[in-house]
Design an enzyme around this catalytic site. Structure first.
Site, PDB file in Angstrom:
ATOM      1  N   GLY A 156       4.920   2.720   2.912  1.00 47.00           N
ATOM      2  CA  GLY A 156       4.638   3.498   1.698  1.00 47.00           C
ATOM      3  C   GLY A 156       3.297   4.193   1.881  1.00 47.00           C
ATOM      4  N   ARG A 157       2.677   4.500   0.735  1.00 44.17           N
ATOM      5  CA  ARG A 157       1.411   5.250   0.793  1.00 44.17           C
ATOM      6  C   ARG A 157       0.357   4.564   1.650  1.00 44.17           C
ATOM      7  NH1 ARG A 157       2.089   6.945  -5.141  1.00 44.17           N
ATOM      8  NH2 ARG A 157       2.258   4.707  -5.392  1.00 44.17           N
ATOM      9  N   ILE A 158       0.160   3.241   1.439  1.00 45.71           N
ATOM     10  CA  ILE A 158      -0.941   2.561   2.153  1.00 45.71           C
ATOM     11  C   ILE A 158      -0.574   2.384   3.626  1.00 45.71           C
ATOM     12  CG2 ILE A 158      -2.434   0.518   2.228  1.00 45.71           C
ATOM     13  CD1 ILE A 158      -1.943   0.170  -0.796  1.00 45.71           C
ATOM     14  N   ARG A 238      -0.186  -9.020   0.329  1.00 43.65           N
ATOM     15  CA  ARG A 238      -0.278 -10.200  -0.532  1.00 43.65           C
ATOM     16  C   ARG A 238      -0.193 -11.431   0.376  1.00 43.65           C
ATOM     17  NH1 ARG A 238      -2.186  -7.434  -3.827  1.00 43.65           N
ATOM     18  NH2 ARG A 238      -1.510  -7.041  -5.963  1.00 43.65           N
ATOM     19  N   GLU A 267      -4.905 -18.413  -2.520  1.00 48.16           N
ATOM     20  CA  GLU A 267      -5.954 -17.441  -2.787  1.00 48.16           C
ATOM     21  C   GLU A 267      -6.568 -17.782  -4.132  1.00 48.16           C
ATOM     22  OE1 GLU A 267      -5.026 -13.334  -1.804  1.00 48.16           O
ATOM     23  OE2 GLU A 267      -6.167 -12.683  -3.546  1.00 48.16           O
ATOM     24  N   HIS A 286     -10.092 -10.444  -0.786  1.00 49.81           N
ATOM     25  CA  HIS A 286      -9.207  -9.513  -1.511  1.00 49.81           C
ATOM     26  C   HIS A 286     -10.009  -8.325  -2.066  1.00 49.81           C
ATOM     27  CE1 HIS A 286      -5.098  -9.317  -3.719  1.00 49.81           C
ATOM     28  NE2 HIS A 286      -5.563  -8.093  -3.468  1.00 49.81           N
TER      29      HIS A 286
HETATM   30  C1  DGY Z   1      -3.775  -4.080  -5.755  1.00 45.92           C
HETATM   31  O1  DGY Z   1      -4.120  -3.060  -6.352  1.00 45.92           O
HETATM   32  O2  DGY Z   1      -2.636  -4.540  -5.844  1.00 45.92           O
HETATM   33  C2  DGY Z   1      -4.798  -4.732  -4.900  1.00 45.92           C
HETATM   34  O3  DGY Z   1      -4.340  -5.864  -4.295  1.00 45.92           O
HETATM   35  C3  DGY Z   1      -6.072  -4.978  -5.678  1.00 45.92           C
HETATM   36  O4  DGY Z   1      -6.643  -3.764  -5.981  1.00 45.92           O
END
Ligand code: DGY
Length: 320
Positions: A156-158, A238, A267, A286
């Site tokens: 996706g975008r990231i 995650r 976490e 995180h």
């Molecule tokens: C998100 O946006 O889901 C990140 O894990 C925290 O900014």
């Protein structure tokens, strides 16, 4: 005037805009998340909630807020802590912050890749301990970035922004995703392959999938075991996408050389957790989206959408 409950203070002045619009804004003052009982108490009568990824946003919380609850604006892109079905059933709109944090998160993923592979933190600790006595041809060798193959899981975008950075280092990009992404394939000279092939071919694997029932423990013992000897795993998605016990095993017994983790399971990770005893595990708390500008924009997005819904308009960033 409506009551808005915010589960942590937000950077910048976005909350002021809610107050200026006449709403009563109650911000949890603690650095830590409100304890559950306190949270259930404080949301009572709220028309809007601004929530974080550590808050369990479920039917119980919505019912504690009461029938006047109109909108839940999550200060994150990930929504795995929000029961979207419960919100739908109650007619509560859910919004989040997609897009603005793409580059900040991809930057951190790439920083973790480089730090874990080239042993930056291990080297820093070595110097701090006073062990740096000489230059040596065999000191702290690690895998090269340039020319390596990177496998991006979730495109996706990231994932794509991360691949763009990898291309800057002249890496070959493989990706695994449910749907083909032809435009990104062309831009990044990326090849879509099956997950097993990606794991077998990539020197670096970076995770960019949301947490869903399908991706829970996606990186289990079998898949970690398929990775290339000496490979590096990066997780900014995650923590629960990776089986932590299996990750430790893959680091201790092979095939993994190192891991760079911005998210973990559990976490937060306790300081005495065995992952932290491993010299080639780099962990950050995180902070993928923790660029100053990004966090200000995220604050504007959540407050903008709260204002929109409270004044009867459509939110700009609804959960889909
Ligand atoms: C998100 O946006 O889901 C990140 O894990 C925290 O900014």
């Amino acid at each position: 005037m409506s009551r808005v409950f915010v589960t942590r203070n937000l950077p910048g002045t976005a909350l002021e805009e809610l107050r200026a619009a006449g709403h009563e804004v109650d911000v949890w003052p603690g650095f830590l998340a409100p304890p559950r009982e306190e949270l259930l108490e404080r949301v009572r009568g709220a028309a809007a909630l601004i929530t974080m990824l550590e808050d369990r946003v479920d039917a119980e919380l919505m019912d504690a807020a009461g029938p006047g609850l109109k909108v839940i604006a999550q200060y994150a892109v990930g929504l795995d802590n929000v029961d979207l079905e419960a919100a739908r059933e109650r007619g509560v709109v859910v919004t989040h912050t997609p897009g603005v944090l793409t580059n900040a998160t991809a930057d951190l993923a790439f920083a973790l890749l480089a730090a874990a592979a080239r042993r930056v933190v291990e080297g820093h600790d070595y110097v701090r301990r006073g062990e740096w006595k000489t230059w040596h041809p065999e000191l702290l060798l690690g895998p090269e970035l340039h020319g390596a193959t990177v496998g991006v899981i979730g495109f996706g975008r990231i994932g794509q922004a991360f691949a763009r950075r990898a291309r800057g280092f002249e890496m070959e990009v493989l990706y695994a995703s449910r749907h083909p992404k032809p435009a990104a394939e062309e831009e990044l000279s990326a090849a879509r392959v099956g997950l097993d092939e990606l794991l077998e071919r990539a020197d670096f694997v970076s995770l960019h999938t949301p947490l869903t029932p399908e991706t829970f423990h996606l990186m289990n013992r079998e898949r970690l075991g398929r990775m290339k000897e000496g490979a590096v795993l990066v997780n900014t998605a995650r923590g629960k996408v990776v089986d932590t016990a299996a990750l430790l095993e893959a680091l201790e017994q092979g095939p993994l050389f190192a891991a760079g983790l911005d998210v973990t399971d559990p976490e937060p990770l306790p300081a005495d957790h065995p992952l932290l005893a491993h010299p080639r595990v780099v962990v950050t708390p995180h902070i993928g989206s923790a660029g100053r500008r990004t966090r200000l924009l995220m604050a504007e997005m959540v407050t903008g959408d709260v204002l929109a819904v409270l004044s009867g308009r459509q939110p700009r960033f609804p959960a889909r």
